[in-house]
Write an enzyme that holds these catalytic residues in place. Structure first.
Site, PDB file in Angstrom:
ATOM      1  N   ASP A 260      -1.793  -9.202   9.020  1.00  0.00           N
ATOM      2  CA  ASP A 260      -1.513  -8.641   7.698  1.00  0.00           C
ATOM      3  C   ASP A 260      -0.113  -9.067   7.266  1.00  0.00           C
ATOM      4  O   ASP A 260       0.882  -8.735   7.916  1.00  0.00           O
ATOM      5  CB  ASP A 260      -1.608  -7.113   7.770  1.00  0.00           C
ATOM      6  CG  ASP A 260      -1.587  -6.444   6.401  1.00  0.00           C
ATOM      7  OD1 ASP A 260      -1.137  -7.072   5.423  1.00  0.00           O
ATOM      8  OD2 ASP A 260      -2.024  -5.275   6.316  1.00  0.00           O
ATOM      9  N   THR A 286      -6.814  -8.639  10.885  1.00  0.00           N
ATOM     10  CA  THR A 286      -6.261  -8.754   9.543  1.00  0.00           C
ATOM     11  C   THR A 286      -6.018  -7.374   8.934  1.00  0.00           C
ATOM     12  O   THR A 286      -6.151  -6.352   9.599  1.00  0.00           O
ATOM     13  CB  THR A 286      -7.252  -9.516   8.646  1.00  0.00           C
ATOM     14  OG1 THR A 286      -8.421  -8.689   8.437  1.00  0.00           O
ATOM     15  CG2 THR A 286      -7.678 -10.834   9.274  1.00  0.00           C
ATOM     16  N   HIS A 287      -5.683  -7.375   7.650  1.00  0.00           N
ATOM     17  CA  HIS A 287      -5.519  -6.135   6.886  1.00  0.00           C
ATOM     18  C   HIS A 287      -6.794  -5.300   6.924  1.00  0.00           C
ATOM     19  O   HIS A 287      -6.744  -4.076   6.872  1.00  0.00           O
ATOM     20  CB  HIS A 287      -5.168  -6.506   5.438  1.00  0.00           C
ATOM     21  CG  HIS A 287      -4.872  -5.349   4.546  1.00  0.00           C
ATOM     22  ND1 HIS A 287      -3.721  -4.594   4.658  1.00  0.00           N
ATOM     23  CD2 HIS A 287      -5.564  -4.808   3.504  1.00  0.00           C
ATOM     24  CE1 HIS A 287      -3.712  -3.639   3.732  1.00  0.00           C
ATOM     25  NE2 HIS A 287      -4.823  -3.747   3.026  1.00  0.00           N
ATOM     26  N   PHE A 288      -7.943  -5.965   7.021  1.00  0.00           N
ATOM     27  CA  PHE A 288      -9.239  -5.280   7.035  1.00  0.00           C
ATOM     28  C   PHE A 288      -9.848  -5.315   8.438  1.00  0.00           C
ATOM     29  O   PHE A 288     -10.942  -5.835   8.656  1.00  0.00           O
ATOM     30  CB  PHE A 288     -10.184  -5.915   6.018  1.00  0.00           C
ATOM     31  CG  PHE A 288      -9.662  -5.867   4.609  1.00  0.00           C
ATOM     32  CD1 PHE A 288      -9.476  -4.649   3.972  1.00  0.00           C
ATOM     33  CD2 PHE A 288      -9.337  -7.026   3.931  1.00  0.00           C
ATOM     34  CE1 PHE A 288      -8.978  -4.591   2.672  1.00  0.00           C
ATOM     35  CE2 PHE A 288      -8.844  -6.980   2.637  1.00  0.00           C
ATOM     36  CZ  PHE A 288      -8.664  -5.760   2.000  1.00  0.00           C
TER      37      PHE A 288
END
Length: 313
Positions: A260, A286-288
């Site tokens: 991220d 990741t961010h998700f």
């Protein structure tokens, strides 16, 4: 046709209650005149985990993790889509004030209508400022806190660290150029397809398509720009939220996708300052992360919930 239906009914009859409970069911709950979409699984009498999604996705980001948790232990999981996100109604910004205070009020009313009075929180991105408003309003309702790629410290928010930077200036005095740039980006979002497909955050085509469809509904761009302008009020509350976390003494789990670039890993470690009991896991994701590494997230959350089961009641 009769034989097909009979066979299906017989097959379903052999599914255990646990199998039924693990399957997500979906629906809409009317809240303050709006139809808000939600996903839910598990026994409503079991300890509850409320999942608060981030931006720009919706409860779709939690579907697999919720299903895995409900299948592996006795837990009640629920996630809603905020107004203008996912499948929830998208009133224009004249009818509905798009502020984090108002989102938190709407979520609080949703939980009350669903009969949820005591719960653990799993929060990501925008879900963190929504969730910490709930915590501040009623700390006794909170049994545990789980955070993933969402901040209450500037440590993990490089873009907001400079008080004279564009973001902080925008939050002080709204900049039409920032709104215009965000509007142009949203309007340019295109249907996921093989040509020119990029998925740096590994959200996947299904979540991306739903996000685009929700974003491009009439009035949503203005709503989201209002909400981003209001984000400055979250930064101002960071010290108060840090104090709330210090006073809670509940189990805390922090998961963070190291890839991220917006909310960076120092934000994960910063939670230890206010919650020394926090368990921090930095994931190669990741961010998700709930979409990119759902099995890993579900395993970590499931283990955390099992070890703290007595505190969740």
């Amino acid at each position: 046709m009769y034989r097909l239906l009979f066979g299906l009914a017989m097959a379903l009859s052999f599914l255990s209650p646990a199998t039924w409970a693990a399957s997500l069911h979906e629906g809409w709950q009317q809240v303050d005149g709006l139809e808000l979409f939600y996903r839910e699984a598990g026994d409503p009498h079991a300890p509850t985990v409320v999942f608060l999604h981030g931006n720009p996705l919706s409860s779709i980001m939690y579907a697999q993790v919720m299903e895995e948790l409900a299948a592996s232990q006795s837990v009640h999981v629920i996630a809603m889509d905020y107004p203008s996100f996912g499948y929830s109604d998208a009133p224009d910004h004249i009818r509905y004030r798009y502020t984090f205070d108002h989102l938190a009020e709407t979520v609080s009313h949703f939980l009350k209508l669903r009969g949820i009075a005591r719960y653990a929180l799993y929060m990501q991105d925008y879900g963190v400022p929504v969730g910490f408003r709930l915590i501040s309003a009623n700390p006794r309702a909170i049994t545990a806190i789980m955070v993933q790629n969402g901040v209450i410290h500037l440590d993990g928010f490089p873009a907001a660290q400079d008080p004279d930077g564009e973001l902080r200036r925008h939050w002080q005095h709204r900049n039409p150029a920032v709104d215009a740039r965000r509007t142009a980006y949203i309007r340019a979002l295109a249907y996921p397809q093989a040509a020119h497909w990029s998925d740096e955050d590994h959200a996947g085509a299904d979540a991306t398509l739903q996000m685009i469809a929700a974003f491009q509904r009439p009035g949503v761009i203005d709503a989201r720009n209002d909400l981003w302008f209001d984000y400055g009020n979250n930064v101002a509350r960071y010290p108060a939220w840090q104090a709330s976390l210090r006073s809670l003494h509940v189990p805390v789990l922090v998961l963070w996708g190291r890839q991220d670039q917006f909310f960076t890993t120092p934000g994960a470690e910063a939670y230890r300052r206010d919650a020394p009991q926090a368990e921090v896991h930095i994931l190669d994701s990741t961010h998700f992360a709930t979409l990119d590494a759902p099995d890993q997230v579900a395993a970590l959350v499931g283990d955390f919930l099992r070890r703290h089961r007595d505190e969740l009641h």
